[in-house]
Motif scaffolding. Sequence first.
Motif, PDB file in Angstrom:
ATOM      1  N   LYS B 138     -12.475 -19.080  42.909  1.00  0.00           N
ATOM      2  CA  LYS B 138     -11.652 -17.869  42.839  1.00  0.00           C
ATOM      3  C   LYS B 138     -12.483 -16.627  43.108  1.00  0.00           C
ATOM      4  O   LYS B 138     -13.639 -16.543  42.711  1.00  0.00           O
ATOM      5  CB  LYS B 138     -10.917 -17.770  41.501  1.00  0.00           C
ATOM      6  N   TYR B 154      -7.063  -8.516  41.635  1.00  0.00           N
ATOM      7  CA  TYR B 154      -6.324  -9.648  42.182  1.00  0.00           C
ATOM      8  C   TYR B 154      -7.240 -10.858  42.079  1.00  0.00           C
ATOM      9  O   TYR B 154      -8.341 -10.844  42.630  1.00  0.00           O
ATOM     10  CB  TYR B 154      -5.974  -9.429  43.654  1.00  0.00           C
ATOM     11  N   ILE B 156      -7.941 -14.199  43.452  1.00  0.00           N
ATOM     12  CA  ILE B 156      -7.551 -14.958  44.641  1.00  0.00           C
ATOM     13  C   ILE B 156      -8.157 -16.352  44.535  1.00  0.00           C
ATOM     14  O   ILE B 156      -9.375 -16.493  44.413  1.00  0.00           O
ATOM     15  CB  ILE B 156      -8.040 -14.265  45.926  1.00  0.00           C
ATOM     16  N   THR B 158      -8.914 -19.778  46.390  1.00  0.00           N
ATOM     17  CA  THR B 158      -9.040 -20.121  47.798  1.00  0.00           C
ATOM     18  C   THR B 158     -10.088 -21.207  48.015  1.00  0.00           C
ATOM     19  O   THR B 158     -11.070 -21.284  47.271  1.00  0.00           O
ATOM     20  CB  THR B 158      -9.432 -18.856  48.609  1.00  0.00           C
ATOM     21  N   ILE B 163      -5.375 -18.466  51.445  1.00  0.00           N
ATOM     22  CA  ILE B 163      -5.120 -17.996  50.093  1.00  0.00           C
ATOM     23  C   ILE B 163      -4.095 -18.931  49.472  1.00  0.00           C
ATOM     24  O   ILE B 163      -2.975 -19.069  49.976  1.00  0.00           O
ATOM     25  CB  ILE B 163      -4.610 -16.552  50.110  1.00  0.00           C
ATOM     26  N   HIS B 165      -3.354 -18.921  46.015  1.00  0.00           N
ATOM     27  CA  HIS B 165      -2.629 -18.234  44.951  1.00  0.00           C
ATOM     28  C   HIS B 165      -3.276 -16.881  44.686  1.00  0.00           C
ATOM     29  O   HIS B 165      -4.496 -16.756  44.752  1.00  0.00           O
ATOM     30  CB  HIS B 165      -2.634 -19.082  43.675  1.00  0.00           C
ATOM     31  N   VAL B 166      -2.438 -15.895  44.398  1.00  0.00           N
ATOM     32  CA  VAL B 166      -2.948 -14.565  44.037  1.00  0.00           C
ATOM     33  C   VAL B 166      -2.330 -14.168  42.717  1.00  0.00           C
ATOM     34  O   VAL B 166      -1.113 -14.273  42.541  1.00  0.00           O
ATOM     35  CB  VAL B 166      -2.574 -13.507  45.096  1.00  0.00           C
ATOM     36  N   SER B 468       2.714 -12.155  44.693  1.00  0.00           N
ATOM     37  CA  SER B 468       1.989 -13.420  44.849  1.00  0.00           C
ATOM     38  C   SER B 468       2.791 -14.451  45.644  1.00  0.00           C
ATOM     39  O   SER B 468       2.242 -15.444  46.084  1.00  0.00           O
ATOM     40  CB  SER B 468       1.555 -13.980  43.497  1.00  0.00           C
ATOM     41  N   THR B 476      -7.600 -14.894  53.903  1.00  0.00           N
ATOM     42  CA  THR B 476      -8.117 -13.750  53.162  1.00  0.00           C
ATOM     43  C   THR B 476      -8.109 -12.455  53.981  1.00  0.00           C
ATOM     44  O   THR B 476      -7.925 -11.380  53.427  1.00  0.00           O
ATOM     45  CB  THR B 476      -9.545 -14.034  52.660  1.00  0.00           C
ATOM     46  N   PHE B 479      -5.055 -10.219  53.669  1.00  0.00           N
ATOM     47  CA  PHE B 479      -4.746  -9.610  52.388  1.00  0.00           C
ATOM     48  C   PHE B 479      -4.489  -8.103  52.508  1.00  0.00           C
ATOM     49  O   PHE B 479      -3.497  -7.582  51.992  1.00  0.00           O
ATOM     50  CB  PHE B 479      -5.870  -9.878  51.380  1.00  0.00           C
ATOM     51  N   GLU B 483      -1.070  -6.174  51.420  1.00  0.00           N
ATOM     52  CA  GLU B 483      -1.089  -5.138  50.398  1.00  0.00           C
ATOM     53  C   GLU B 483      -0.557  -3.813  50.956  1.00  0.00           C
ATOM     54  O   GLU B 483       0.271  -3.149  50.338  1.00  0.00           O
ATOM     55  CB  GLU B 483      -2.503  -4.956  49.853  1.00  0.00           C
TER      56      GLU B 483
END
Lengths: 262, 495
Positions: B138, B154, B156, B158, B163, B165-166, B468, B476, B479, B483
């Motif tokens: 993570k 966050y 993350i 991975t 990704i 899960h966030v 999420s 990644t 991201f 956002e």
Amino acid sequence: MPWVLKGISDGILTSKYPRKSDGYGETWRGSIKISPNNLGLDLSHVAKSCPTNAINIEQTHPQVDLGLCILCGNCIDLCGDIFSFQPDFESAKLDRDLLVVPETVEDRERLRAVRAALYLRVRTLRRSIAIRHVDCGSDGSEEWEISALTNPIYDVQRLGITFTASPRHADILLVTGSGSTGMIDSLKETYLQMPHPKAVIAVGTDAISGGMHRNSASTAKNGVDGLIPVDVYVPGSPPSPFGILYAILLAVGTISNRGKPC
Amino acid sequence: MATSIQSSTVAADRFVNAVESDLRREGRLGALFAVPFQGGTRLSAILSSFGAFKIISCNIEPGHGTYPALSAITPAANWYERQIFDLHGLMPANYQSLDPLVIRKGLESDPTYKPDEDLSERRPDLSEPSVEGEGLFKIPLGPVRSGIFESIEYVIETPGEEILHVEPRPFYKHRGIENNFSGRSFGEGALLAERVEGVSSVAHAIAYCQAIEQLSDSEISPQAQLVRVIHAELERIANHLESMVRHCEAAAQAVAFARFSFYKEQIMRLRADICGHRFSRGVVSPGGVTIPTTLDLNAVSKRISKLEADIDSSVNLLMKTASFLDRLRGTGVITTKQSRLFGTLGPVARGSGLLEDTRSSHPYSAYRHLGFVPVRETSDGDALARQNVRIDEIAGSFHLLKQALDGLGDLKTPGDEWRIKLNIRDGESLGWAEASQGEVLYLVIVDSGRLKTVRQRSASFHNMSVFSSAFPKDITTDFAFIEASFGLSVAGVSG
């Protein structure tokens, strides 16, 4: 190719500040002026209704603490004879007590000492300044004004100022927000990770005193002041980008307290 | 067309059923608020459907400490339940998760937020990674992030690129802002509402003031309504441009970044020239607006027309730049189904096919009389769709601005009509407004001429709960785009 043309279509947009004055910054209403006339008036109702208790009427002359003032204009609404907005974007100060206006003669003398000490400490930073920003419970507007410094109008890179990701590369720490409990450890750690010499700028009324969040149990008592040593205080809710730029230049001593480069 | 607001109180054991039957009839869960009531707590679910709000409340006896969980019927309730547990110690029965959201274990310093002595002990630790497997790790992104961002973490999870899960953790910035309203005067309340989510100061102030004004049954003057529209639309344009700037920065489009940040700066300067504040603070106040010092309608009109043409030309160029579009297309997809399930708001909802906009679906103030430009219909749900929605909304905002300026020019403006005097009765009232992030809700309770309790729900809070879900097949480097395309303010999430 179309972007190249787009990029040059409006010519140079960048401000010449601080080398030359900038018309926009000078209209910024960043301070409260207290008229020396009509001082006999009873101002207790004005002081009482100030949302952050920034008005002190205990002294012979009424004073406004810009470190608390959120420039909402309530006092001007109630008593326009005495209070008025003062255009002033260069309102950042090197000492918390100097934010109380109108300033006194002793204030000015003390400032000279503070200034000399800071100058000795940070004089090696003058031409290349790396900045780290930490949000410590702001409302989000201060971040906009800090990131505005990278837009073509302010373009702080022309002054050797860059924003850096790592606190280990940073010379100046910009702190925003009222010192939320959850961020205190992260803030202190970021400060500790910065190499010497370093300077800290509290950006905005929230950071200086907590502002409207002063009495909240989830934030520090006095903003970030007291959590880490603050060198420059920029009042405003939020301050203007020029106000923040002035504070950065003030911190490294490349500008005089009167806004002239030195 | 007036928006109808219905309030009803049901018994605690009927609460879930009442909400569920309403959700089935095309409603969405707008918010779940907990308010102190006769020693216990009153829970109010705000349900929204076209042209109507419904407030379904139930009272939880003092010392009871638990209530029927709404997350059993809608995932939209989960974040509200976590927030209510953090702030009030109320534990939902058969809950899904109570991971700390706005207050972290060991950091609850607010005595009024601790109705139960043992709350700190009951508070769960932060949960461990939910995904397990070889090579997984993570990345804690935040709370001090690279760049000028608000503080949020966050987590993350991975295997390196994708990704899986966030988990957003917004508790770092919690300021206890709702508590801060209690006992303040109505005017101070507006100043505080502006600081809940600073980038949407105007929308928050309007939602708050409209709640207050409802309690006085008087309508503010037409010119005050139009001035509110002008500031709200300028704020929307500024926020959408900020989202564009972030996109361009992430895609390394240096010229576009410079252009859009320049336009945004011009909008901020225009706002300051109209009212003296770059975030239009201190303009909207209960009863109307503060008297404008300078408002040269012709000059403002000219600047707006010029800006509109400039922005339009840059947008056209940007939306033809393949290297930019490639990064957005198919990135961060929120499907229509997910959007409906979570009741998403603002551009996130409109990008995935839900066309609700509070300005037209629950019209308020001058928006009742102004014409709208519809945003394009799309159900792609990706970052590009959200970007397109923002582009259309910028055009729509300019259209509204021109109408508002024309309207102001037609009105004769006697001096004292800007802000009317209100006779505010005690009671409870709901106010709403459309911020650039989506619908903002304020539940205001007035007692003895002061604010007793204020609960606010920013669109950022509601939309962050679906954040999420936006990573079905992203890596990644996507991201930053996801956002930026959500365009949320952390201050509004952590409160």
